[in-house]
Scaffold this motif. Structure first.
Motif, PDB file in Angstrom:
ATOM      1  N   LYS A 146       0.893  -1.393  -0.088  1.00  0.00           N
ATOM      2  CA  LYS A 146       0.180   0.084   0.017  1.00  0.00           C
ATOM      3  C   LYS A 146       0.687   1.178  -0.046  1.00  0.00           C
ATOM      4  N   ASN A 147       1.791   1.223   0.546  1.00  0.00           N
ATOM      5  CA  ASN A 147       2.996   2.280   0.651  1.00  0.00           C
ATOM      6  C   ASN A 147       4.045   2.351  -0.057  1.00  0.00           C
ATOM      7  N   PHE A 148       3.706   1.784  -1.330  1.00  0.00           N
ATOM      8  CA  PHE A 148       5.014   1.444  -2.278  1.00  0.00           C
ATOM      9  C   PHE A 148       5.275   2.705  -3.182  1.00  0.00           C
ATOM     10  N   GLY A 149       4.037   3.351  -3.195  1.00  0.00           N
ATOM     11  CA  GLY A 149       4.024   4.843  -4.130  1.00  0.00           C
ATOM     12  C   GLY A 149       5.352   5.792  -3.591  1.00  0.00           C
ATOM     13  N   ARG A 150       5.475   6.002  -2.264  1.00  0.00           N
ATOM     14  CA  ARG A 150       6.630   6.789  -1.925  1.00  0.00           C
ATOM     15  C   ARG A 150       7.768   6.223  -2.174  1.00  0.00           C
ATOM     16  N   ILE A 151       8.287   4.976  -1.646  1.00  0.00           N
ATOM     17  CA  ILE A 151       9.364   4.449  -2.170  1.00  0.00           C
ATOM     18  C   ILE A 151       9.469   4.398  -3.540  1.00  0.00           C
ATOM     19  N   ALA A 152       8.548   4.318  -4.592  1.00  0.00           N
ATOM     20  CA  ALA A 152       8.758   4.272  -5.951  1.00  0.00           C
ATOM     21  C   ALA A 152       9.092   5.514  -6.575  1.00  0.00           C
ATOM     22  N   ALA A 153       8.541   6.580  -6.070  1.00  0.00           N
ATOM     23  CA  ALA A 153       8.841   8.018  -6.548  1.00  0.00           C
ATOM     24  C   ALA A 153      10.468   8.503  -6.116  1.00  0.00           C
ATOM     25  N   GLN A 154      10.707   8.124  -5.058  1.00  0.00           N
ATOM     26  CA  GLN A 154      12.186   8.328  -4.526  1.00  0.00           C
ATOM     27  C   GLN A 154      13.090   7.349  -5.508  1.00  0.00           C
ATOM     28  N   THR A 155      12.795   6.259  -5.642  1.00  0.00           N
ATOM     29  CA  THR A 155      13.725   5.431  -6.367  1.00  0.00           C
ATOM     30  C   THR A 155      13.829   5.933  -7.839  1.00  0.00           C
ATOM     31  N   ALA A 156      12.388   6.335  -8.411  1.00  0.00           N
ATOM     32  CA  ALA A 156      12.456   6.736  -9.814  1.00  0.00           C
ATOM     33  C   ALA A 156      13.515   8.037  -9.868  1.00  0.00           C
ATOM     34  N   LYS A 157      13.145   8.812  -9.165  1.00  0.00           N
ATOM     35  CA  LYS A 157      14.099  10.139  -9.100  1.00  0.00           C
ATOM     36  C   LYS A 157      15.651   9.692  -9.084  1.00  0.00           C
ATOM     37  N   GLN A 158      15.898   8.710  -8.413  1.00  0.00           N
ATOM     38  CA  GLN A 158      17.341   8.481  -8.298  1.00  0.00           C
ATOM     39  C   GLN A 158      18.011   7.852  -9.564  1.00  0.00           C
ATOM     40  N   VAL A 159      16.969   7.083 -10.053  1.00  0.00           N
ATOM     41  CA  VAL A 159      17.357   6.361 -11.406  1.00  0.00           C
ATOM     42  C   VAL A 159      17.304   7.541 -12.553  1.00  0.00           C
ATOM     43  N   VAL A 160      16.489   8.352 -12.500  1.00  0.00           N
ATOM     44  CA  VAL A 160      16.470   9.600 -13.467  1.00  0.00           C
ATOM     45  C   VAL A 160      17.634  10.353 -13.475  1.00  0.00           C
ATOM     46  N   VAL A 161      18.012  10.769 -12.280  1.00  0.00           N
ATOM     47  CA  VAL A 161      19.252  11.615 -12.140  1.00  0.00           C
ATOM     48  C   VAL A 161      20.511  10.803 -12.637  1.00  0.00           C
ATOM     49  N   GLN A 162      20.542   9.621 -12.379  1.00  0.00           N
ATOM     50  CA  GLN A 162      21.637   8.865 -12.733  1.00  0.00           C
ATOM     51  C   GLN A 162      21.723   8.817 -13.902  1.00  0.00           C
ATOM     52  N   ARG A 163      20.621   8.237 -14.744  1.00  0.00           N
ATOM     53  CA  ARG A 163      20.694   8.306 -16.292  1.00  0.00           C
ATOM     54  C   ARG A 163      20.999   9.552 -16.838  1.00  0.00           C
ATOM     55  N   LEU A 164      20.467  10.647 -16.276  1.00  0.00           N
ATOM     56  CA  LEU A 164      20.800  11.855 -16.969  1.00  0.00           C
ATOM     57  C   LEU A 164      22.301  12.240 -16.758  1.00  0.00           C
ATOM     58  N   ARG A 165      22.844  11.959 -15.565  1.00  0.00           N
ATOM     59  CA  ARG A 165      24.229  12.112 -15.660  1.00  0.00           C
ATOM     60  C   ARG A 165      25.007  11.370 -16.412  1.00  0.00           C
ATOM     61  N   GLU A 166      24.675  10.048 -16.665  1.00  0.00           N
ATOM     62  CA  GLU A 166      25.406   9.249 -17.679  1.00  0.00           C
ATOM     63  C   GLU A 166      25.181   9.748 -18.892  1.00  0.00           C
ATOM     64  N   ALA A 167      23.985   9.931 -19.385  1.00  0.00           N
ATOM     65  CA  ALA A 167      23.619  10.729 -20.825  1.00  0.00           C
ATOM     66  C   ALA A 167      24.702  11.796 -20.975  1.00  0.00           C
ATOM     67  N   GLU A 168      24.747  12.718 -20.019  1.00  0.00           N
ATOM     68  CA  GLU A 168      25.573  14.059 -20.367  1.00  0.00           C
ATOM     69  C   GLU A 168      27.034  13.684 -20.567  1.00  0.00           C
ATOM     70  N   ARG A 169      27.504  12.773 -19.804  1.00  0.00           N
ATOM     71  CA  ARG A 169      28.781  12.292 -19.636  1.00  0.00           C
ATOM     72  C   ARG A 169      29.046  11.670 -21.066  1.00  0.00           C
ATOM     73  N   GLY A 170      28.117  10.782 -21.665  1.00  0.00           N
ATOM     74  CA  GLY A 170      27.978  10.454 -22.856  1.00  0.00           C
ATOM     75  C   GLY A 170      28.291  11.297 -23.966  1.00  0.00           C
ATOM     76  N   ILE A 171      27.345  12.341 -23.886  1.00  0.00           N
ATOM     77  CA  ILE A 171      27.519  13.514 -24.940  1.00  0.00           C
ATOM     78  C   ILE A 171      28.612  14.090 -24.799  1.00  0.00           C
ATOM     79  N   ILE A 172      29.214  14.494 -23.678  1.00  0.00           N
ATOM     80  CA  ILE A 172      30.607  15.121 -23.492  1.00  0.00           C
ATOM     81  C   ILE A 172      31.662  14.329 -24.397  1.00  0.00           C
ATOM     82  N   TYR A 173      31.523  12.952 -24.021  1.00  0.00           N
ATOM     83  CA  TYR A 173      32.711  12.029 -24.293  1.00  0.00           C
ATOM     84  C   TYR A 173      32.636  12.051 -25.725  1.00  0.00           C
TER      85      TYR A 173
END
Length: 360
Positions: free
Chosen positions: A100-127
């Motif tokens: 029932k309370n998985f939404g809060r955990i899901a939102a936090q996890t999703a944010k971390q994943v998106v931030v990490q993927r954005l960082r990886e993408a920016e690094r890839g573009i710079i490379y």
């Protein structure tokens, strides 16, 4: 997770070029780990995000077997048929187990994943951007020094100027603007690492390309560069247009073009010589500013035997052999220099004479 979140992911796809499906798959994988960690579950589960509504479902997955040995990953055939009579041995039973309370955990996890993927993408573009610029010249601002390494801000990324790539005696103060040559771009876990140089011969070549429009336009070609960074360099040039003097064009009006490069290299002396197909003429030109009386080419041993006037011997050889050494690197010939008296010459007239090029 809702439709607004999906819209935000769509915006990221357009702005950063990261496919929304790639992000959603990464979030789903991360949510599996988050579920097991936060709810202490050892079940075999998968997470599904509805691509239209953004709704999240955690589904347990158990294989239908005749005899259960691990109830976390398996379910008996009889029990499976109670859920749905159509199940057969070998099928997979999926049941929703979303907390029932998985939404809060899901939102936090999703944010971390998106931030990490954005960082990886920016690094890839710079490379990608900088890997295509190996062998190019860049201007940056000195940020700091650590263990003799100089770190230079190139805007999106820092470059490293290693001690071996620094000009001897040159100082690098905070906020100094310097031009460097990109030697190598490495892909690391922390992002692209850009190695630059102030001593590479390519830096001199690129500086001339920037200062001399005729080189950029292809009228003048840089044939060879030899360099002892911080002290002296030689560069040979050739013009495809007989009406354009390659040496004069590189020197510039009142020496302005070459002086700009000398200033950038903090006083490094630069000899500009005319390239020639005739190796004897080329070697004679390369020994500038010394006057050369004769050059005897031995192609078999790749040796050029050079005779100079007695009073020009020290100039031809240069301090600690520098002039002769640079001329040899420039032409690709081993150069053996002798004075007129050492060669046993009676007079200058007995040998072919290479007149000094007044244009140089």
């Amino acid at each position: 997770m809702n439709t607004e979140f999906l819209e935000a992911l769509n915006d990221l796809e357009k702005e950063k070029g990261i496919a929304i499906e790639v992000l959603l798959e990464a979030i789903e994988a991360a949510l599996v780990s988050a579920y097991k960690k936060n709810f202490g579950s050892l079940k075999n589960v998968k997470v599904h995000i509805d691509r239209t509504t953004g709704e999240i479902q955690v589904m347990s997955r158990r294989d239908v077997v005749a005899e259960v040995s691990d109830d976390r990953a398996e379910i008996g055939l009889a029990e499976a048929k109670e859920i749905d009579p159509r199940y057969e041995e070998g099928d997979v039973v999926e049941q929703e187990v979303t907390p029932k309370n998985f939404g809060r955990i899901a939102a936090q996890t999703a944010k971390q994943v998106v931030v990490q993927r954005l960082r990886e993408a920016e690094r890839g573009i710079i490379y990608q951007e900088f890997s295509n610029r190996e062998g190019d010249i860049v201007t940056g601002i000195v940020q700091r020094q650590e263990q003799k390494n100089v770190f230079i801000d190139l805007g999106k990324v820092e470059a490293v100027l290693a001690p071996t790539e620094q000009i001897s005696g040159e100082s690098y103060e905070h906020n100094d603007r310097v031009k460097t040559y990109i030697v190598e771009v490495k892909k690391t876990t922390k992002g692209p690492q850009i190695m630059v140089s102030r001593t590479h011969p390519g830096l001199l070549k690129r500086l001339f390309e920037l200062e001399v429009p005729e080189i950029h336009d292809g009228i003048i070609e840089i044939k060879s560069v030899s360099r002892e960074a911080g002290f002296r360099s030689k560069i040979s040039v050739h013009s495809s247009d007989e009406n354009v003097d390659p040496v004069g064009a590189c020197v510039g009006p009142k020496g302005a073009r070459v002086q700009a490069i000398v200033n950038e290299l903090r006083g490094e002396k630069i000899d500009i010589v005319k390239w020639s197909e005739d190796p004897a003429v080329y070697v004679a030109n390369a020994l500038s500013p010394s006057k050369v009386l004769s050059v005897d080419i031995n192609e078999k041993e790749s040796v050029a035997a050079v005779v100079v006037p007695d009073y020009q011997l020290s100039l031809a050889i240069g301090k600690e052999g520098q002039n002769a050494r640079l001329a040899a690197k420039l032409t690709g010939w081993k150069i053996d220099i002798k004075s007129e008296s050492q060669a046993g010459l009676e007079s200058e007239a007995e040998l072919p004479i290479f007149e000094e090029d007044t244009d140089e």
